[in-house]
Design a protein around this motif. Structure first.
Motif, PDB file in Angstrom:
ATOM      1  N   TRP A  48     125.557 -24.872-139.118  1.00 47.67           N
ATOM      2  CA  TRP A  48     124.537 -25.579-138.350  1.00 47.67           C
ATOM      3  C   TRP A  48     124.310 -24.798-137.059  1.00 47.67           C
ATOM      4  N   TYR A  49     123.477 -23.776-137.142  1.00 47.57           N
ATOM      5  CA  TYR A  49     123.329 -22.822-136.040  1.00 47.57           C
ATOM      6  C   TYR A  49     122.861 -23.493-134.750  1.00 47.57           C
ATOM      7  N   GLY A  50     121.839 -24.342-134.851  1.00 50.18           N
ATOM      8  CA  GLY A  50     121.281 -24.978-133.649  1.00 50.18           C
ATOM      9  C   GLY A  50     122.343 -25.727-132.858  1.00 50.18           C
ATOM     10  N   MET A  51     123.144 -26.559-133.554  1.00 48.18           N
ATOM     11  CA  MET A  51     124.168 -27.339-132.857  1.00 48.18           C
ATOM     12  C   MET A  51     125.283 -26.439-132.334  1.00 48.18           C
ATOM     13  N   SER A  52     125.633 -25.379-133.091  1.00 55.81           N
ATOM     14  CA  SER A  52     126.680 -24.465-132.624  1.00 55.81           C
ATOM     15  C   SER A  52     126.296 -23.871-131.274  1.00 55.81           C
TER      16      SER A  52
END
Lengths: 215, 306
Positions: free
Chosen positions: B110-114
């Motif tokens: 989950w790139y955005g949240m990371s």
């Protein structure tokens, strides 16, 4: 032998993971620890975690020969807890308040018994945990033990940080690395009062630790 | 016989280098004190190698556990080093709880949240928890020190794992990509040290670190970018020229990452950040440059190669 199994299992699956992973120890001079009993391990007391940390200084093969002094009213308050304290934690009960006609020797009878059984006994000479990360004065109990066993090996251990991890009155554990500094054991308790000697050794051991401000 | 992939070649080269270094330490004559120190250091290198390689080679999520553990130990070391407030116990616990959450976001890709969890959500959640406690004396200092600690020890270190979740048009050897970051960062430290020892004359930032010289710094940049130019194209999806540019960026980032932790230790007044790695000092002493290089390496590749 069967009696030590609950002790070892609890040590392995609960106490050691907490003291070694969640807390994490910075151990200085482990070679000064007593190899066999009878001996007394005396430490400053700030947290319920002090006892598990001191237990973890001994290998699993020897830890059942180590026991710790604990308040009778707290750890042996009800029968179930008393069973746990005795068989799983290896605690030795000591009453905190003397009743009419009882002497200090009567209160410490269980400690004497453990020492006579050649055990290594963890003893907190300050009596109770006190304010976190502050040392309190050493009480006279240690002098009484030493006058009864004049050749007893007494090994002072200075603990720092456990009052930050789990201070009195707060059940939440917050991980910090803690310092454990083992001092040179003292023996032959005829001249100076052991309580004074130990306080002086604690002063020296405390200097070996970097203490960031905690207020 | 199957051909070795790039990850296996890189691991084998490190293994070879470690064996050679160990043999040299045992073979060459050192003073007893020096020999003991070097052996201790070498032994710890072996443990680090086994730990990282084990994490990379065992099935997922072993590398997430491995990097998460590094974050936890590094944050714990950081918080044990800096002054903290007794009132903030629960805030510190929230900071620790950010580790599994961050690694969950990274591991699930989950790139955005990371990317926003620590810089945005923890940026808001930590002061909220602190306000609920209500201790104002030392508020800003405690808050900013804690958030910087999360950025360095959790956000930056989790970028190593984030590399595993990148999707490229043709490149698939993510293990090589990850291992190359770690090797290149450590090699950059070594290159700087050796160049400094051999040619070092002009001090570069004496107030922060009296041992660092211009010659060491430039030697590190030149040797690291050479390494990137020749080896980078096999270990990353970049071509020779982009890889060279990344090599320069990584060498500079590593230099300043190292010095940031030096400045922090100088500020606090300690020599080592801890004693978790015998012969090296603390964990922060070892991962200091990696905290900066992991960020640069990831975002460079994310920008130019994805």
């Amino acid at each position: 032998m069967i009696r030590v199994i609950p002790r070892l299992i609890f040590e392995l699956v609960f106490l050691r993971p907490i003291t070694l992973l969640v807390v994490g120890l910075r151990l200085k001079h482990p070679e000064r620890l007593p190899k066999k009993g009878p001996a007394l391990l005396v430490a400053n007391h700030n947290s319920h975690l002090d006892t598990p940390v001191l237990f973890s200084l001994f290998s699993l093969g020897r830890v059942h020969r180590v026991c710790a002094v604990a308040a009778h009213d707290y750890w042996f308050g009800n029968p179930l807890l008393a069973l746990f304290s005795k068989y799983v934690m290896n605690l030795v009960p000591v009453k905190r308040k003397r009743e009419e006609g009882e002497s200090v020797e009567d209160i410490l009878a269980n400690v004497f018994k453990a020492l006579e059984e050649n055990k290594i006994v963890i003893f907190f000479p300050e009596g109770s945990r006190g304010e976190p990360e502050q040392r309190s004065t050493i009480r006279s109990g240690i002098d009484v033990i030493c006058s009864k066993f004049p050749n007893l090996k007494v090994c002072p251990v200075f603990l720092h940080g456990l009052g930050k991890v789990m201070p009195r009155g707060d059940p939440i554990v917050v991980p910090f690395f803690c310092d454990v500094v083992v001092g040179e054991p003292i023996t032959g308790h005829n001249d100076e009062k052991p309580s004074k000697k130990i306080a002086a050794i604690f002063d020296e051991l405390e200097k070996e630790v970097d203490r960031p401000l905690w207020h | 016989m199957n051909q070795l992939d790039n990850f296996e070649i890189l691991s084998a080269s490190i293994l070879g280098a470690l064996i050679l270094a160990t043999a040299l330490i045992w073979g060459l004559k050192f003073s007893p004190k020096q020999a003991e120190e070097l052996k201790l250091r070498m032994k710890t290198w072996w443990y680090i190698f086994i730990f990282l390689l084990g994490g990379l080679m065992l099935p997922s999520p072993s590398f997430a556990i491995c990097t998460g553990l590094i974050s936890f130990l590094a944050l714990k070391e950081y918080l044990s080093l800096i002054p903290t407030r007794r009132a903030d116990r629960r805030v510190l616990l929230w900071a620790y709880l950010a580790i599994p959450i961050q690694y969950y976001f990274v591991q699930t890709g989950w790139y955005g949240m990371s990317i926003v969890f620590i810089p945005v959500w923890m940026f808001i959640l930590l002061p909220i928890r602190m306000i609920l406690i209500g201790e104002t004396s030392g508020f800003l200092k405690a808050l900013s020190e804690l958030h910087w600690g999360l950025m360095i020890n959790v956000f930056a270190i989790s970028h190593i794992l984030m590399l595993a979740t990148l999707k490229f048009p043709s490149f698939t050897d993510h293990k090589a990509l990850i291992l190359f970051l770690i090797v290149a960062t450590e090699m950059n430290d070594v290159f700087q040290y050796v160049s400094g020892k051999l040619f070092g004359k002009h001090k570069i930032i004496p107030k922060v670190s009296p041992n660092k010289t211009w010659e060491g710094f430039l030697g590190g940049v030149i040797l690291t970018s050479t390494l990137f130019y020749f080896v980078g194209p096999y270990m990353t999806p970049l071509n020779h020229n982009y890889s060279l540019a990344l090599g320069v960026c990584l060498a500079v980032a590593g230099f300043f990452g190292d010095l940031s932790i030096s400045a922090l230790k100088r500020d606090i007044g300690v020599k080592d950040s801890g004693n978790l790695l015998p012969g090296h000092g603390g964990l922060l002493d070892r991962i200091d440059s990696l905290c900066f290089t992991a960020l640069i390496y990831f975002h460079f590749i994310h920008y130019f190669a994805v």
